[in-house]
Design a protein around this motif. Structure first.
Motif, PDB file in Angstrom:
ATOM      1  N   MET A   1      51.446  36.902  39.902  1.00 46.05           N
ATOM      2  CA  MET A   1      50.146  37.564  39.823  1.00 46.05           C
ATOM      3  C   MET A   1      49.610  37.720  41.234  1.00 46.05           C
ATOM      4  N   PRO A   2      49.471  38.952  41.794  1.00 48.56           N
ATOM      5  CA  PRO A   2      49.003  39.150  43.166  1.00 48.56           C
ATOM      6  C   PRO A   2      47.596  38.630  43.334  1.00 48.56           C
ATOM      7  N   LYS A   3      47.349  37.966  44.477  1.00 49.16           N
ATOM      8  CA  LYS A   3      46.031  37.416  44.767  1.00 49.16           C
ATOM      9  C   LYS A   3      45.096  38.531  45.206  1.00 49.16           C
ATOM     10  N   GLY A   4      43.866  38.432  44.778  1.00 43.01           N
ATOM     11  CA  GLY A   4      42.859  39.428  45.158  1.00 43.01           C
ATOM     12  C   GLY A   4      42.728  40.538  44.167  1.00 43.01           C
ATOM     13  N   HIS A   5      43.525  40.559  43.114  1.00 40.18           N
ATOM     14  CA  HIS A   5      43.422  41.591  42.087  1.00 40.18           C
ATOM     15  C   HIS A   5      43.116  40.918  40.768  1.00 40.18           C
ATOM     16  N   HIS A   6      42.473  41.693  39.883  1.00 39.91           N
ATOM     17  CA  HIS A   6      42.104  41.152  38.581  1.00 39.91           C
ATOM     18  C   HIS A   6      42.856  41.897  37.500  1.00 39.91           C
ATOM     19  N   ALA A   7      42.243  42.968  36.972  1.00 43.48           N
ATOM     20  CA  ALA A   7      42.885  43.674  35.863  1.00 43.48           C
ATOM     21  C   ALA A   7      44.219  44.283  36.293  1.00 43.48           C
ATOM     22  N   LYS A   8      44.280  44.748  37.501  1.00 36.93           N
ATOM     23  CA  LYS A   8      45.507  45.399  37.951  1.00 36.93           C
ATOM     24  C   LYS A   8      46.476  44.415  38.600  1.00 36.93           C
ATOM     25  N   GLY A   9      46.115  43.129  38.665  1.00 38.02           N
ATOM     26  CA  GLY A   9      46.986  42.190  39.365  1.00 38.02           C
ATOM     27  C   GLY A   9      47.669  41.199  38.462  1.00 38.02           C
ATOM     28  N   ALA A  10      47.624  41.372  37.116  1.00 38.99           N
ATOM     29  CA  ALA A  10      48.257  40.447  36.184  1.00 38.99           C
ATOM     30  C   ALA A  10      49.377  41.195  35.470  1.00 38.99           C
ATOM     31  N   TYR A  11      50.541  40.604  35.497  1.00 38.54           N
ATOM     32  CA  TYR A  11      51.695  41.255  34.896  1.00 38.54           C
ATOM     33  C   TYR A  11      52.468  40.198  34.130  1.00 38.54           C
ATOM     34  N   ALA A  12      52.892  40.547  32.917  1.00 39.81           N
ATOM     35  CA  ALA A  12      53.626  39.607  32.068  1.00 39.81           C
ATOM     36  C   ALA A  12      54.960  40.228  31.668  1.00 39.81           C
ATOM     37  N   ASN A  68      41.789  35.225  31.816  1.00 38.03           N
ATOM     38  CA  ASN A  68      40.915  34.054  31.653  1.00 38.03           C
ATOM     39  C   ASN A  68      41.637  32.772  32.050  1.00 38.03           C
ATOM     40  N   ALA A  69      42.895  32.615  31.599  1.00 39.88           N
ATOM     41  CA  ALA A  69      43.652  31.407  31.943  1.00 39.88           C
ATOM     42  C   ALA A  69      43.898  31.331  33.437  1.00 39.88           C
ATOM     43  N   ALA A  70      44.149  32.477  34.074  1.00 39.84           N
ATOM     44  CA  ALA A  70      44.370  32.480  35.514  1.00 39.84           C
ATOM     45  C   ALA A  70      43.116  32.044  36.254  1.00 39.84           C
ATOM     46  N   ARG A  71      41.955  32.530  35.829  1.00 36.24           N
ATOM     47  CA  ARG A  71      40.714  32.135  36.503  1.00 36.24           C
ATOM     48  C   ARG A  71      40.452  30.644  36.351  1.00 36.24           C
ATOM     49  N   ARG A  72      40.858  30.035  35.219  1.00 41.97           N
ATOM     50  CA  ARG A  72      40.532  28.638  34.972  1.00 41.97           C
ATOM     51  C   ARG A  72      41.624  27.667  35.479  1.00 41.97           C
ATOM     52  N   PHE A  73      42.890  28.033  35.283  1.00 47.03           N
ATOM     53  CA  PHE A  73      43.954  27.037  35.494  1.00 47.03           C
ATOM     54  C   PHE A  73      45.029  27.464  36.489  1.00 47.03           C
ATOM     55  N   LEU A  74      44.873  28.586  37.191  1.00 48.53           N
ATOM     56  CA  LEU A  74      45.952  29.045  38.069  1.00 48.53           C
ATOM     57  C   LEU A  74      46.244  28.030  39.167  1.00 48.53           C
ATOM     58  N   ASP A  75      45.200  27.428  39.724  1.00 50.57           N
ATOM     59  CA  ASP A  75      45.389  26.441  40.786  1.00 50.57           C
ATOM     60  C   ASP A  75      45.454  25.019  40.250  1.00 50.57           C
ATOM     61  N   GLN A  76      45.232  24.816  38.913  1.00 56.91           N
ATOM     62  CA  GLN A  76      45.186  23.463  38.348  1.00 56.91           C
ATOM     63  C   GLN A  76      45.979  23.425  37.042  1.00 56.91           C
TER      64      GLN A  76
END
Length: 404
Positions: A1-12, A68-76
């Motif tokens: 997931m590229p840093k600094g992007h939100h809707a356009k920066g998440a890929y599964a 949502n999961a990235a905002r909450r747990f990406l670094d933890q």
């Protein structure tokens, strides 16, 4: 997931182009995760329990869940299981607090829960026995009720059969009575028709003419009454108009009379004021004239007194003789007044005695001649009498009064 992007920066499930130095790539696991729960809870009945459970969770495959999961747990990501455990432990306590012990599948090696359930089981058995007894009683009651209803129905059927037999036996007499009743009904109807015919005849021969005559008389009476009312109203209107005209005339006359009265009053007031002013001026003039006359009279009297004093100084005897002559009737009357209170008088020497008495009374006035002469001689040159009293002081003072 590229840093600094939100809707356009998440890929599964696929890759994407990343700019080195501008964007950074981080991975977030979408696998299933499992955590065990062992929580101390309290049931709705207030019984403490130790509840165990297992929670299986994962991040959703949709873009919103991944973001949502990235905002909450990406670094933890290592703390994700602990935090999920805490969240579900709270939910589990809330769920258990709304349930009873019977709603759980619980291991009870000490028999505590079973012992707790025994009073409830006994109550359930008791209620079951009571319910069975009540059911049996209701069954017996229903059976008795059914028996009673059956007997009542049988009695009703028997009564209906008896009634039908009685009706059959009474059919003949009833038919005869019905026939006679029909005859009576027909005769009654004929009588009613005859009475109705007579009533109609009476209506035509008597009542209608009477009603017509009554209507005529009533109409004439109403017409006469209306005529009298109209005449009375006209008379009242005429009287009202006459009264209004008379009131207007009286009001006009009263206004004219009031105006004339005001005019006369104003004229009278002006005349009265002028008369008062004239009378005041006349009274003032009369007062001044009276004062002048009084002053002149006083001066004249003073001159007369002065002249008499001078005359007395020159010829005393003549003045005294003149005064005595002028007042001689009064002197004689005063001398004779001594006999006014005498009721009876005894005279001696007859007529000579009477003449002697009256002679003395007449000559009593002459006794004051000598003292008068002495008084006049003692007067000073100003014509003033001395301060000492004199037997003839009254006579000397009376002389100027007689002259006045």
């Amino acid at each position: 997931m590229p840093k600094g992007h939100h809707a356009k920066g998440a890929y599964a499930g696929r890759g994407t182009l990343v700019l080195p130095g501008v964007q950074a790539v981080r991975k977030l696991s979408l696998d299933l995760n499992e955590t065990e729960l062992q929580v101390d809870c309290v049931t709705h009945q207030g019984i403490p329990l130790k509840v165990r459970g297992v929670v299986i969770f994962k991040v959703g495959d949709d873009f919103a869940s991944i973001a949502n999961a990235a905002r909450r747990f990406l670094d933890q990501q290592k703390l994700m299981s602990e935090r999920v455990h805490n969240v579900f432990a709270g939910h589990l306590r809330s769920i258990v607090g709304g349930l009873t012990v019977e709603d759980h599948e619980i291991e009870d090696p000490t028999g505590y829960i079973q012992n707790l359930a025994m009073p409830h089981a006994a109550a359930v058995q008791r209620d079951a026995r009571i319910a069975q007894t009540e059911a049996e009683q209701q069954s017996f009651a229903r059976l008795a009720e059914a028996t009673r209803d059956s007997e009542i129905l049988q009695a009703g059927y028997q009564a209906e059969r008896d009634k039908a037999g009685a009706k059959a036996r009474q059919a003949g007499p009833i038919a005869d009575a019905a026939a006679r009743q029909e005859v009576v009904v027909q005769e009654t109807r004929v009588a009613e028709l005859e009475a109705h015919r007579r009533e109609q005849q009476l209506q035509a021969d008597v009542r209608k003419p009477a009603d017509a005559q009554a209507y005529e008389e009533r109409t004439l009476a109403e017409a006469e009454r209306d005529a009298r009312i109209s005449a009375a109203q006209a008379k009242a209107k005429e009287t009202e108009l006459v009264a209004a005209a008379e009131a207007t005339r009286v009001k006009t006359a009263a206004g004219a009379e009031a105006e004339a009265t005001r005019t006369r009053g104003a004229a009278t007031a002006a005349a009265t004021r002028a008369t008062g002013e004239a009378e005041a001026a006349a009274a003032q003039a009369r007062g001044l004239a009276q004062a002048e006359a009084t002053k002149a009279q006083g001066l004249a009297e003073a001159e007369a007194i002065k002249a008499r004093a001078a005359a007395l100084a020159e010829n005393q005897e003549a003045v005294v003789a003149q005064q005595l002559a002028e007042n001689w009737p009064e002197i004689v009357r005063a001398g004779a007044s001594a006999f006014g209170n005498v009721d009876n008088m005894v005279l001696l020497n007859g007529a000579d005695g009477m003449a002697d008495v009256f002679g003395k009374a007449l000559t009593m006035g002459g006794t004051g001649f000598g003292p008068a002469r002495q008084l006049l001689a003692s007067m000073n040159q100003n014509g003033q009498a001395p301060k000492e009293a004199s037997p003839l002081g009254g006579l000397a003072q009376k002389v100027p009064m007689d002259e006045k």
